[in-house]
Motif scaffolding. Structure first.
Motif, PDB file in Angstrom:
ATOM      1  N   ILE A   1     -22.402 -41.522 -99.454  1.00 18.71           N
ATOM      2  CA  ILE A   1     -23.520 -41.746 -98.660  1.00 18.71           C
ATOM      3  C   ILE A   1     -24.732 -41.794 -99.483  1.00 18.71           C
ATOM      4  O   ILE A   1     -24.999 -40.797-100.449  1.00 18.71           O
ATOM      5  CB  ILE A   1     -23.837 -40.437 -97.698  1.00 18.71           C
ATOM      6  N   GLN A   2     -25.440 -42.963 -99.519  1.00 16.94           N
ATOM      7  CA  GLN A   2     -26.567 -43.025-100.275  1.00 16.94           C
ATOM      8  C   GLN A   2     -27.937 -42.957 -99.249  1.00 16.94           C
ATOM      9  O   GLN A   2     -27.820 -43.239 -98.254  1.00 16.94           O
ATOM     10  CB  GLN A   2     -26.734 -44.689-100.657  1.00 16.94           C
ATOM     11  N   ARG A   3     -28.609 -42.405-100.282  1.00 18.79           N
ATOM     12  CA  ARG A   3     -30.128 -41.934 -99.466  1.00 18.79           C
ATOM     13  C   ARG A   3     -31.199 -43.013 -99.994  1.00 18.79           C
ATOM     14  O   ARG A   3     -31.006 -43.514-101.236  1.00 18.79           O
ATOM     15  CB  ARG A   3     -30.644 -40.556-100.117  1.00 18.79           C
ATOM     16  N   ASP A   4     -32.127 -43.133 -99.156  1.00 16.55           N
ATOM     17  CA  ASP A   4     -33.152 -44.117 -99.517  1.00 16.55           C
ATOM     18  C   ASP A   4     -33.818 -43.626-100.658  1.00 16.55           C
ATOM     19  O   ASP A   4     -34.083 -42.251-100.846  1.00 16.55           O
ATOM     20  CB  ASP A   4     -34.107 -44.302 -98.545  1.00 16.55           C
ATOM     21  N   PRO A   5     -34.376 -44.472-101.692  1.00 10.19           N
ATOM     22  CA  PRO A   5     -35.290 -43.929-102.870  1.00 10.19           C
ATOM     23  C   PRO A   5     -36.373 -43.176-102.313  1.00 10.19           C
ATOM     24  O   PRO A   5     -37.204 -43.650-101.821  1.00 10.19           O
ATOM     25  CB  PRO A   5     -35.374 -45.270-103.549  1.00 10.19           C
ATOM     26  N   PHE A   6     -36.369 -41.736-102.781  1.00 13.50           N
ATOM     27  CA  PHE A   6     -37.666 -41.003-102.446  1.00 13.50           C
ATOM     28  C   PHE A   6     -37.875 -40.117-103.857  1.00 13.50           C
ATOM     29  O   PHE A   6     -38.321 -38.851-103.557  1.00 13.50           O
ATOM     30  CB  PHE A   6     -37.437 -40.248-101.490  1.00 13.50           C
TER      31      PHE A   6
ATOM     32  N   VAL B   1     -29.955 -29.608 -93.620  1.00 13.35           N
ATOM     33  CA  VAL B   1     -29.527 -28.370 -93.349  1.00 13.35           C
ATOM     34  C   VAL B   1     -27.886 -28.276 -92.588  1.00 13.35           C
ATOM     35  O   VAL B   1     -27.496 -29.299 -91.785  1.00 13.35           O
ATOM     36  CB  VAL B   1     -30.468 -27.812 -92.226  1.00 13.35           C
ATOM     37  N   PHE B   2     -27.047 -27.438 -93.068  1.00 12.75           N
ATOM     38  CA  PHE B   2     -25.641 -27.567 -92.816  1.00 12.75           C
ATOM     39  C   PHE B   2     -25.124 -27.438 -91.283  1.00 12.75           C
ATOM     40  O   PHE B   2     -24.114 -27.373 -91.090  1.00 12.75           O
ATOM     41  CB  PHE B   2     -24.952 -26.732 -93.888  1.00 12.75           C
ATOM     42  N   THR B   3     -26.217 -26.738 -90.625  1.00 14.09           N
ATOM     43  CA  THR B   3     -25.794 -26.825 -89.228  1.00 14.09           C
ATOM     44  C   THR B   3     -25.265 -28.142 -88.657  1.00 14.09           C
ATOM     45  O   THR B   3     -25.038 -28.283 -87.380  1.00 14.09           O
ATOM     46  CB  THR B   3     -26.862 -26.193 -88.392  1.00 14.09           C
TER      47      THR B   3
ATOM     48  N   THR C   1     -35.104 -38.975 -89.294  1.00  7.76           N
ATOM     49  CA  THR C   1     -35.172 -40.737 -89.326  1.00  7.76           C
ATOM     50  C   THR C   1     -36.717 -40.805 -89.813  1.00  7.76           C
ATOM     51  O   THR C   1     -36.800 -41.790 -90.751  1.00  7.76           O
ATOM     52  CB  THR C   1     -34.956 -41.130 -87.903  1.00  7.76           C
ATOM     53  N   THR C   2     -37.638 -40.424 -89.026  1.00  4.70           N
ATOM     54  CA  THR C   2     -39.097 -40.794 -89.590  1.00  4.70           C
ATOM     55  C   THR C   2     -39.813 -39.989 -90.729  1.00  4.70           C
ATOM     56  O   THR C   2     -40.791 -40.347 -91.345  1.00  4.70           O
ATOM     57  CB  THR C   2     -39.883 -40.705 -88.362  1.00  4.70           C
TER      58      THR C   2
ATOM     59  N   SER D   1     -30.700 -36.989 -96.127  1.00  3.69           N
ATOM     60  CA  SER D   1     -32.175 -37.204 -95.884  1.00  3.69           C
ATOM     61  C   SER D   1     -32.698 -37.470 -97.297  1.00  3.69           C
ATOM     62  O   SER D   1     -32.671 -36.870 -98.434  1.00  3.69           O
ATOM     63  CB  SER D   1     -32.773 -35.737 -95.587  1.00  3.69           C
ATOM     64  N   PRO D   2     -33.687 -38.466 -97.408  1.00  2.62           N
ATOM     65  CA  PRO D   2     -34.347 -38.793 -98.546  1.00  2.62           C
ATOM     66  C   PRO D   2     -35.188 -37.878 -99.139  1.00  2.62           C
ATOM     67  O   PRO D   2     -35.214 -37.746-100.371  1.00  2.62           O
ATOM     68  CB  PRO D   2     -35.379 -39.964 -97.916  1.00  2.62           C
TER      69      PRO D   2
END
Length: 558
Positions: free
Chosen positions: A310-315, A550-552, A90-91, A544-545
């Protein structure tokens, strides 16, 4: 994002500045895992059994993350190797991983890490402080000949220099204080140090496996890149062990001795489909459970079929690279004409997912150092023609490199993007020679090394939450990609990375961004929105941006 402020040709830059401050972790209480990080329900003692098949846009360029900077390589190695610290989903802040806690001393020039007990590498050898130092010292001691073969190494971009220029390096040394206690010493304060350690490039490999795989001898070739035997069979401490790699896929299996949550998935297949439509069809046909790099053309089809997106935040930032080793491109007015010839709005509307933002700088909006009123010359083909006529440009041919048969988060359809940019440049008077290169034929190495590329398409996907992750690797020193040489900018980037979080550091990154914009070593075009498509079988995917996926943490329907 607010519109950018026009910048006068060759003039001074003034801008209102906006900053978002990031918090660094220096022995303070560790962040509590967010709900999105909660573990999957406990599995039977037999371990995870599900098979998950993921469609990728290209084969990895190698599986030794210390020597590549490739999205598909990192996607695989994040499952196999772990670093001292992880990333909060998240952060974006550092969280415990192979280190359970850490302390900063000596005014930010020394970090002591308490290591997790009872961890073993997948080859059965113990993980301890000595193995950590073996990895750090290996990276520091990469010889110049190896670095030339593998320009994707991240160590230099983060720590500035290797052992052959030790006086210029931020890295000083690694000490194994005890089997479960390691100290990393720096020559100067580096504010983004902990964030930088979350890079996949700093995953800890088994010293035994590296020795047996002669990790520093790049005597094999994959996808146009020189790699070692070790890079075809990495060994770490992660939740998945390497099982195989052929011309179509990489296979991983659950690490039965993994210290943490093993999740539901026992086998992962990363299968390559180098055309967007092929990935879409594979998902619709049930051959794969998900894929990355959804293109504009695929997006509507996925929506009509009711598939999860699912869209990621731009990074990340997509840019047109300019190589100043080409004599005519040393002329600032020629580079400015290139910038003014580009219609960023049209490029974004045609080729990028909605909500992709126009870029006038290389630092994305969520980081401190981002300037909300960044200076830009703007799209003005008439002025571009006039400036080109005044510049002394005589129609010199410019070789324009672009990749074939690949999709990146920042470059969804490179052939189409090239065609539009080439049309725009030709319209104002540039003589463009197309140089298409298969991604698998070493495109990345060709455009990042010294050569005859005048222009090229590429981008940078951020890996940790610090502006240094963007401006440092791209513009912190002269490199073969841009041939850019500005001692003042180099010095300011070095100073900024050592300043503590605060207004002074933020303001300095604003200044750095403005100076880079004024000299046009490359033209930033977009901060792209990237997206994944998933089958109905997937209940949860840890998007994740920074692509720390990790697929676990993938949850599947029973």
């Amino acid at each position: 994002m607010p519109r950018s402020k026009p910048r006068s040709v060759g003039g001074s830059i003034g801008a209102a500045l906006l900053a978002l401050l990031l918090v660094s972790c220096t022995g303070a209480p560790l962040p509590t895992p967010s709900p999105s990080q909660s573990a999957s329900p406990a599995l039977a003692t037999t371990g995870p059994t599900a098979t998950f098949t993921f469609g990728t846009a290209a084969q990895p360029l190698g599986l030794d993350p210390a020597l590549v900077s490739d999205v598909e390589a990192f996607r695989v190695t994040r499952q196999v190797l772990e670093g001292l610290v992880g990333v909060d989903q998240t952060t974006g802040l550092p969280t415990p991983l192979l280190a359970t806690e850490w302390n900063e001393t000596d005014n930010g020039r020394s970090y002591t890490f308490k290591l997790r007990d009872g961890v073993k590498f997948q080859d059965g050898t113990p993980f301890d402080a000595k193995s950590v130092c073996t990895n750090f010292d290996r990276w520091f001691n990469f010889p110049a000949s190896l670095r030339k073969q593998a320009p994707g190494s991240s160590f230099n971009g983060v720590f500035e220099a290797h052992s052959d220029q030790a006086s210029l390096s931020i890295y000083k040394g690694c000490s194994a204080i005890a089997p479960d206690n390691v100290r990393i010493d720096l020559t100067q304060r580096f504010t983004g140090f902990l964030q930088a350690l979350t890079l996949p490039a700093f995953g800890i490999s088994s010293p035994k496996a590296m020795a047996e795989g002669t990790a520093d001898v790049l005597d094999q070739t994959r996808e146009g890149s020189a790699i070692s035997k070790y890079a075809t069979h990495p060994v770490g401490t992660g939740p998945y062990s390497f099982a195989g790699w052929d011309n179509t896929k990489v296979t991983l299996i659950s690490n039965k001795d993994y210290w943490g949550d093993k999740g539901q998935i026992g086998t992962i297949n990363f299968v390559t489909y180098d055309h967007p439509q092929a990935r879409l069809q594979a998902l619709l046909d049930g051959k794969i459970d998900g894929y990355d790099a959804v293109t504009v053309g695929n997006f509507d089809q996925l929506v009509k079929q009711g598939k999860q997106i699912i869209q990621r935040d731009p990074f990340s930032v997509m840019y047109l690279g300019i190589n100043q080793e080409i004599p005519i491109l040393q002329n600032l007015e020629v580079r400015q004409a290139i910038e003014m010839a580009l219609d960023k709005d049209t490029l974004i509307r045609k080729f990028y997912i909605d909500n992709t933002a126009e870029a006038a700088q290389f630092v994305p909006p969520k980081l401190n150092g981002f300037n909300n009123d960044a200076p830009t010359l703007g799209y003005d083909p008439v002025k571009a023609k006039d400036l080109l006529a005044k510049s002394g440009y005589k129609g010199e041919q410019l070789k324009f490199y672009y990749p074939l048969n690949v999709t990146r988060p920042y470059l969804p359809t490179p052939e189409k993007i090239y065609a539009e940019i080439s049309r725009e440049l030709t319209a104002v008077g540039f003589n463009i020679k197309p140089v298409p290169v298969e991604w698998s034929d070493g495109y990345l190495q060709k455009v990042q090394s010294t050569g005859d590329h005048a222009l090229h398409l590429l981008g940078w996907n951020g890996s940790y939450s610090d502006p240094d992750n963007f401006v440092g690797p791209l513009f912190g020193e002269k490199n073969g990609e841009f041939g850019y040489q500005d001692a003042q900018v180099f010095s300011k980037i070095e100073r900024a990375r050592g300043l503590p979080e605060g207004q002074e550091r933020t303001d300095l990154y604003h200044t750095i961004n403005n100076q880079i914009a004024a000299s046009v070593p490359a033209v930033p075009i977009a901060f792209p929105i990237s997206a994944l498509a998933l089958s109905d079988r997937v209940l949860k995917y840890p998007a994740s941006p920074v692509l720390n996926e990790v697929f676990t943490k993938v949850e599947l329907k029973p």
